[in-house]
Scaffold this motif. Structure first.
Motif, short mmCIF file in Angstrom:
data_model
loop_
_atom_site.label_atom_id
_atom_site.label_comp_id
_atom_site.label_asym_id
_atom_site.label_seq_id
_atom_site.Cartn_x
_atom_site.Cartn_y
_atom_site.Cartn_z
N PRO A 87 38.68 38.73 38.65
CA PRO A 87 39.71 39.32 37.78
C PRO A 87 39.57 38.84 36.33
CG PRO A 87 40.65 37.48 38.99
CD PRO A 87 39.20 37.58 39.41
N PHE A 88 38.63 39.42 35.60
CA PHE A 88 38.32 38.92 34.27
C PHE A 88 39.52 38.96 33.33
CE2 PHE A 88 33.88 39.95 35.54
CZ PHE A 88 33.34 38.69 35.34
N GLY A 89 40.36 39.99 33.43
CA GLY A 89 41.54 40.06 32.57
C GLY A 89 42.45 38.87 32.77
N LEU A 90 42.65 38.51 34.02
CA LEU A 90 43.51 37.37 34.35
C LEU A 90 42.89 36.06 33.88
CD1 LEU A 90 46.20 36.83 35.85
CD2 LEU A 90 44.84 36.44 37.91
N VAL A 91 41.57 35.93 34.09
CA VAL A 91 40.87 34.70 33.69
C VAL A 91 40.91 34.54 32.17
CG1 VAL A 91 38.62 33.57 33.59
CG2 VAL A 91 39.35 34.71 35.70
N ILE A 92 40.62 35.61 31.45
CA ILE A 92 40.56 35.54 29.99
C ILE A 92 41.92 35.20 29.39
CG2 ILE A 92 40.25 36.93 27.90
CD1 ILE A 92 37.96 38.37 29.41
N THR A 93 42.97 35.87 29.86
CA THR A 93 44.30 35.61 29.30
C THR A 93 44.77 34.20 29.59
OG1 THR A 93 45.26 36.69 31.27
CG2 THR A 93 45.07 38.01 29.26
N ARG A 94 44.41 33.67 30.75
CA ARG A 94 44.79 32.28 31.05
C ARG A 94 44.02 31.30 30.18
NH1 ARG A 94 45.78 31.77 37.63
NH2 ARG A 94 47.78 32.86 37.64
N LEU A 95 42.73 31.55 30.00
CA LEU A 95 41.92 30.66 29.18
C LEU A 95 42.41 30.64 27.73
CD1 LEU A 95 38.28 31.40 30.46
CD2 LEU A 95 39.62 29.31 30.80
N LEU A 96 42.92 31.77 27.26
CA LEU A 96 43.39 31.86 25.88
C LEU A 96 44.87 31.48 25.74
CD1 LEU A 96 41.65 35.19 24.74
CD2 LEU A 96 40.97 32.83 24.25
N GLY A 121 43.98 44.88 34.11
CA GLY A 121 42.93 45.54 33.33
C GLY A 121 43.10 45.39 31.83
N ALA A 122 42.15 46.00 31.09
CA ALA A 122 42.09 45.85 29.64
C ALA A 122 43.30 46.44 28.93
CB ALA A 122 40.81 46.50 29.11
N THR A 123 43.84 47.56 29.45
CA THR A 123 45.00 48.17 28.80
C THR A 123 46.18 47.22 28.78
OG1 THR A 123 44.29 50.39 29.47
CG2 THR A 123 46.60 50.12 28.86
N ALA A 161 37.02 42.12 25.52
CA ALA A 161 36.21 41.32 26.44
C ALA A 161 36.47 41.72 27.88
CB ALA A 161 36.50 39.84 26.23
N THR A 162 37.74 41.96 28.21
CA THR A 162 38.09 42.39 29.56
C THR A 162 37.46 43.73 29.89
OG1 THR A 162 40.20 41.21 29.44
CG2 THR A 162 40.00 42.91 31.12
N LEU A 163 37.52 44.65 28.93
CA LEU A 163 36.93 45.97 29.12
C LEU A 163 35.43 45.87 29.41
CD1 LEU A 163 37.26 49.11 28.93
CD2 LEU A 163 36.69 48.87 26.50
N LEU A 164 34.74 45.08 28.60
CA LEU A 164 33.28 44.94 28.75
C LEU A 164 32.92 44.25 30.07
CD1 LEU A 164 32.27 43.96 25.11
CD2 LEU A 164 31.85 46.15 26.27
N LEU A 165 33.65 43.21 30.42
CA LEU A 165 33.33 42.47 31.64
C LEU A 165 33.68 43.27 32.89
CD1 LEU A 165 34.46 38.92 30.51
CD2 LEU A 165 32.12 39.65 31.03
#
Length: 203
Positions: free
Chosen positions: A28-37, A51-53, A66-70
């Motif tokens: 779940p890249f969206g979840l991972v990215i938002t948590r990291l940030l 998702g990216a939206t 980044a979420t969209l691309l991943l």
């Protein structure tokens, strides 16, 4: 004329490819990215989608991009690796399995995203002209309607049509299956579209 690829890869190899692709798609890249940030739990923001939206609703455009691309990349990577290892039958199976992983990730209790980015990434890797035409269909629809969900529904529905017109027609069954799942995951959006209260991009 066949709407499926020739299946000549050993069943055990196909099974292993499907499992590995599902696990890749489940990340779940969206979840991972938002948590990291430090943007909070994405599932408690906006629509709760991963998702990216929905990432864009955090206000962080870079995180959304980044979420969209991943999310697109995991479908594409699964396809390309499977094609290299086995062939076109494995590539289509890998794309489908990665897509299922995004929709129903084991790590999140099988509650995942709506699959639009992974859908497009998978098609771009399987047959880039079809993928580009679907992307173009999405862009034209969102420009006309300013509604992200409507664009996703129209773009996904166009995939099988583009396969029929320009080929490969061996991709049609997979395109129809992916489209059916995209529409299924957008059931609530379809209800709002019919009621005329689906939010527009930027609102």
């Amino acid at each position: 004329m066949t709407f499926l690829p020739v299946i000549d890869t050993a069943p055990l190899v196909l099974t292993m490819i499907a499992l590995a692709s599902y696990l890749l798609g489940s990340v779940p890249f969206g979840l991972v990215i938002t948590r990291l940030l430090g943007l909070g739990d994405l599932r408690a923001i906006g629509s709760g989608n991963i998702g990216a939206t929905n990432v864009l609703r955090t206000g962080n455009k870079a995180a959304a991009a980044a979420t969209l691309l991943l999310d697109a990349g995991k479908g594409a990577i699964a396809v390309l690796i499977a094609r290299t290892i086995a062939g076109e039958d494995a590539a289509q199976l890998a794309g489908f399995a990665a897509f299922l992983g995004h929709l129903y990730p084991i790590w999140l209790g099988f509650k995942g995203g709506k699959g639009v980015a992974t859908f497009l990434g998978t098609l771009l890797a399987l047959a880039w002209p079809i993928g580009l035409l679907c992307c173009a269909t999405w862009l034209v629809t969102v420009a006309l309607t300013r509604i992200s969900s409507a664009s996703a529904l129209v773009a996904s529905a166009s995939a099988a049509l583009w396969c029929w017109i320009i080929g490969p027609q061996s991709l049609i069954i997979l395109a129809l299956a992916l489209t059916a799942l995209v529409w299924l995951r957008h059931a609530s959006n379809i209800k709002r579209l019919l009621a005329g209260n689906e939010p527009r991009v930027g609102k």
